[in-house]
Design a protein around this motif. Structure first.
Motif, PDB file in Angstrom:
ATOM      1  N   VAL A  52       0.836  -1.208   0.000  1.00 34.17           N
ATOM      2  CA  VAL A  52       0.000   0.000   0.000  1.00 34.17           C
ATOM      3  C   VAL A  52       0.869   1.256   0.000  1.00 34.17           C
ATOM      4  N   THR A  53       1.914   1.276   0.811  1.00 35.22           N
ATOM      5  CA  THR A  53       2.800   2.446   0.887  1.00 35.22           C
ATOM      6  C   THR A  53       3.471   2.706  -0.462  1.00 35.22           C
ATOM      7  N   THR A  54       3.903   1.633  -1.108  1.00 37.06           N
ATOM      8  CA  THR A  54       4.566   1.768  -2.414  1.00 37.06           C
ATOM      9  C   THR A  54       3.606   2.322  -3.458  1.00 37.06           C
ATOM     10  N   ILE A  55       2.402   1.773  -3.524  1.00 34.36           N
ATOM     11  CA  ILE A  55       1.453   2.156  -4.565  1.00 34.36           C
ATOM     12  C   ILE A  55       0.895   3.549  -4.328  1.00 34.36           C
ATOM     13  N   ARG A  56       0.777   3.956  -3.075  1.00 34.09           N
ATOM     14  CA  ARG A  56       0.268   5.291  -2.769  1.00 34.09           C
ATOM     15  C   ARG A  56       1.168   6.374  -3.381  1.00 34.09           C
ATOM     16  N   ARG A  57       2.455   6.069  -3.531  1.00 35.96           N
ATOM     17  CA  ARG A  57       3.389   7.040  -4.108  1.00 35.96           C
ATOM     18  C   ARG A  57       3.220   7.180  -5.625  1.00 35.96           C
ATOM     19  N   GLU A  58       2.540   6.217  -6.238  1.00 39.00           N
ATOM     20  CA  GLU A  58       2.384   6.225  -7.694  1.00 39.00           C
ATOM     21  C   GLU A  58       1.061   6.889  -8.062  1.00 39.00           C
ATOM     22  N   ALA A  59       1.126   8.151  -8.448  1.00 43.09           N
ATOM     23  CA  ALA A  59      -0.088   8.943  -8.688  1.00 43.09           C
ATOM     24  C   ALA A  59      -0.939   8.400  -9.829  1.00 43.09           C
ATOM     25  N   ASP A  60      -0.358   7.619 -10.733  1.00 47.34           N
ATOM     26  CA  ASP A  60      -1.109   7.104 -11.884  1.00 47.34           C
ATOM     27  C   ASP A  60      -1.885   5.831 -11.566  1.00 47.34           C
ATOM     28  N   VAL A  61      -1.727   5.292 -10.366  1.00 47.97           N
ATOM     29  CA  VAL A  61      -2.444   4.070  -9.986  1.00 47.97           C
ATOM     30  C   VAL A  61      -3.726   4.437  -9.256  1.00 47.97           C
ATOM     31  N   ALA A  62      -4.865   3.998  -9.801  1.00 49.82           N
ATOM     32  CA  ALA A  62      -6.169   4.288  -9.192  1.00 49.82           C
ATOM     33  C   ALA A  62      -6.535   3.248  -8.135  1.00 49.82           C
ATOM     34  N   SER A  63      -6.194   1.981  -8.388  1.00 49.13           N
ATOM     35  CA  SER A  63      -6.495   0.922  -7.421  1.00 49.13           C
ATOM     36  C   SER A  63      -5.539  -0.240  -7.630  1.00 49.13           C
ATOM     37  N   ALA A  64      -5.437  -1.091  -6.614  1.00 51.27           N
ATOM     38  CA  ALA A  64      -4.532  -2.234  -6.681  1.00 51.27           C
ATOM     39  C   ALA A  64      -5.160  -3.425  -5.984  1.00 51.27           C
ATOM     40  N   TYR A  65      -4.862  -4.611  -6.508  1.00 56.30           N
ATOM     41  CA  TYR A  65      -5.413  -5.858  -5.983  1.00 56.30           C
ATOM     42  C   TYR A  65      -4.290  -6.878  -5.832  1.00 56.30           C
ATOM     43  N   VAL A  66      -4.251  -7.549  -4.693  1.00 55.76           N
ATOM     44  CA  VAL A  66      -3.306  -8.644  -4.491  1.00 55.76           C
ATOM     45  C   VAL A  66      -4.047  -9.944  -4.787  1.00 55.76           C
ATOM     46  N   MET A  67      -3.485 -10.759  -5.651  1.00 57.99           N
ATOM     47  CA  MET A  67      -4.181 -11.969  -6.099  1.00 57.99           C
ATOM     48  C   MET A  67      -3.173 -13.082  -6.349  1.00 57.99           C
ATOM     49  N   GLU A  68      -3.705 -14.237  -6.609  1.00 62.53           N
ATOM     50  CA  GLU A  68      -2.885 -15.363  -7.028  1.00 62.53           C
ATOM     51  C   GLU A  68      -3.360 -15.779  -8.415  1.00 62.53           C
ATOM     52  N   LEU A  69      -2.412 -16.008  -9.312  1.00 60.59           N
ATOM     53  CA  LEU A  69      -2.720 -16.476 -10.656  1.00 60.59           C
ATOM     54  C   LEU A  69      -2.095 -17.846 -10.841  1.00 60.59           C
ATOM     55  N   ASP A  70      -2.738 -18.657 -11.629  1.00 56.35           N
ATOM     56  CA  ASP A  70      -2.318 -20.045 -11.807  1.00 56.35           C
ATOM     57  C   ASP A  70      -2.078 -20.324 -13.287  1.00 56.35           C
ATOM     58  N   PRO A  71      -0.950 -19.841 -13.825  1.00 57.17           N
ATOM     59  CA  PRO A  71      -0.685 -19.992 -15.262  1.00 57.17           C
ATOM     60  C   PRO A  71      -0.182 -21.397 -15.593  1.00 57.17           C
ATOM     61  N   LYS A  72      -1.085 -22.373 -15.582  1.00 57.41           N
ATOM     62  CA  LYS A  72      -0.703 -23.770 -15.835  1.00 57.41           C
ATOM     63  C   LYS A  72       0.076 -23.873 -17.140  1.00 57.41           C
ATOM     64  N   PRO A  73       1.110 -24.750 -17.193  1.00 62.84           N
ATOM     65  CA  PRO A  73       1.422 -25.804 -16.226  1.00 62.84           C
ATOM     66  C   PRO A  73       2.294 -25.346 -15.056  1.00 62.84           C
ATOM     67  N   LYS A  74       2.657 -24.063 -15.005  1.00 62.05           N
ATOM     68  CA  LYS A  74       3.489 -23.587 -13.909  1.00 62.05           C
ATOM     69  C   LYS A  74       2.654 -23.409 -12.643  1.00 62.05           C
ATOM     70  N   LYS A  75       3.343 -23.366 -11.504  1.00 61.05           N
ATOM     71  CA  LYS A  75       2.641 -23.250 -10.230  1.00 61.05           C
ATOM     72  C   LYS A  75       2.103 -21.835 -10.048  1.00 61.05           C
ATOM     73  N   ALA A  76       1.155 -21.688  -9.114  1.00 65.61           N
ATOM     74  CA  ALA A  76       0.515 -20.406  -8.851  1.00 65.61           C
ATOM     75  C   ALA A  76       1.541 -19.361  -8.411  1.00 65.61           C
ATOM     76  N   ARG A  77       1.280 -18.112  -8.804  1.00 64.94           N
ATOM     77  CA  ARG A  77       2.190 -17.018  -8.481  1.00 64.94           C
ATOM     78  C   ARG A  77       1.420 -15.863  -7.860  1.00 64.94           C
ATOM     79  N   LEU A  78       2.016 -15.291  -6.827  1.00 64.42           N
ATOM     80  CA  LEU A  78       1.445 -14.131  -6.167  1.00 64.42           C
ATOM     81  C   LEU A  78       1.662 -12.913  -7.051  1.00 64.42           C
ATOM     82  N   CYS A  79       0.628 -12.060  -7.154  1.00 63.76           N
ATOM     83  CA  CYS A  79       0.667 -10.975  -8.117  1.00 63.76           C
ATOM     84  C   CYS A  79      -0.081  -9.763  -7.579  1.00 63.76           C
TER      85      CYS A  79
END
Length: 264
Positions: free
Chosen positions: A178-205
């Motif tokens: 949150v602290t990092t993104i607050r400094r970026e004036a061009d970012v309106a919102s941010a979401y922390v998620m996990e993606l599962d780009p098979k066949p590779k394992k899930a990655r935090l994003c």
């Protein structure tokens, strides 16, 4: 992947990569010499220093993370070495490493956040090869920018974009995001998620919804800045990737995952 290495037990019988060692000292401006260097590099087996990533499973090659070095602008690069002696001139002692053919390293293991590779970084003939150069000499195996590489790995055109809630994250990490993104004036919102780009394992994003249109170069710089800051204390854990959410991706995320940050 091939070849866990331990400098305490592995002693090569002869200097490795003599052709690449010779090419490292060649001209960087002469086109023929540069072509010869790239050819030698792509036909080499290189040593890549690693650190162990903290996981809940038994150690494996997947639990290894490459040590990155940063230039004066804070852009990370992978340190590669032609042989054990060159690696120990940089970091004497018991540094772990993987021994990999260069094409396999680029295809399977080159970090998306890396801006290039440093070869024999402690030597007078050390040479930096940028991500853009690698994208050219590998015919697109490596994308020229962080933004394009992340999009290719996490949200390929042929696959559905299916984000899901991540496991519970430490408060310290969420605060840093949150602290990092607050400094970026061009970012309106941010979401922390996990993606599962098979066949590779899930990655935090972290997915960013931008408040205005930006040029590709501006987007790449933004993603790099955010990724560098939120990963600064994750040396022994997996890297958190950062992507831009277009309208369709934002709709898919917002329907499942609460925003970690929203600008007033």
């Amino acid at each position: 992947m091939s070849g866990f290495g331990d400098p305490n037990v592995y002693q090569p019988r002869a200097p490795a990569n003599p052709r690449l060692l010779k090419a490292l000292s060649s001209s960087t401006t002469d086109p023929q010499a540069r072509h010869g260097f790239y050819e030698a590099l792509m036909n080499s087996v290189v040593l890549v220093p690693t650190t162990t990533v903290t996981t809940d499973s038994l150690p494996s090659t997947a639990d290894k993370k490459f040590l990155l070095v940063e230039d004066e602008k804070g852009v990370p690069a992978v340190a590669l070495f032609t042989d054990l002696a060159a690696m120990q001139r940089w970091q004497p002692g018991s540094t772990g490493f993987l021994s990999l053919p260069m094409p396999q390293f680029l295809r399977e293991s080159f970090p998306a956040s890396a801006g290039g590779v440093w070869i024999n970084i402690a030597d007078r003939s050390a040479r930096f090869v940028s991500r853009q150069e690698l994208s050219q000499v590998t015919s697109g195996l490596i994308c020229a920018s962080y933004a394009a590489q992340i999009e290719k790995e996490l949200a390929p055109l042929y696959a559905d974009f299916e984000p899901h809630l991540p496991p519970t994250l430490p408060d310290e990490l969420l605060t840093r995001i949150v602290t990092t993104i607050r400094r970026e004036a061009d970012v309106a919102s941010a979401y922390v998620m996990e993606l599962d780009p098979k066949p590779k394992k899930a990655r935090l994003c972290v997915g960013l919804r931008l408040g205005r249109l930006l040029e590709e170069a501006q987007i790449d710089q933004l993603l790099r800045r955010v990724a560098r800051q939120i990963n600064v204390r994750r040396l022994h854990r997996g890297t958190i990737d950062v992507i831009v959410l277009d309208f369709a991706k934002h709709k898919a995320v917002a329907g499942k995952i609460p925003a970690t940050f929203e600008r007033a």
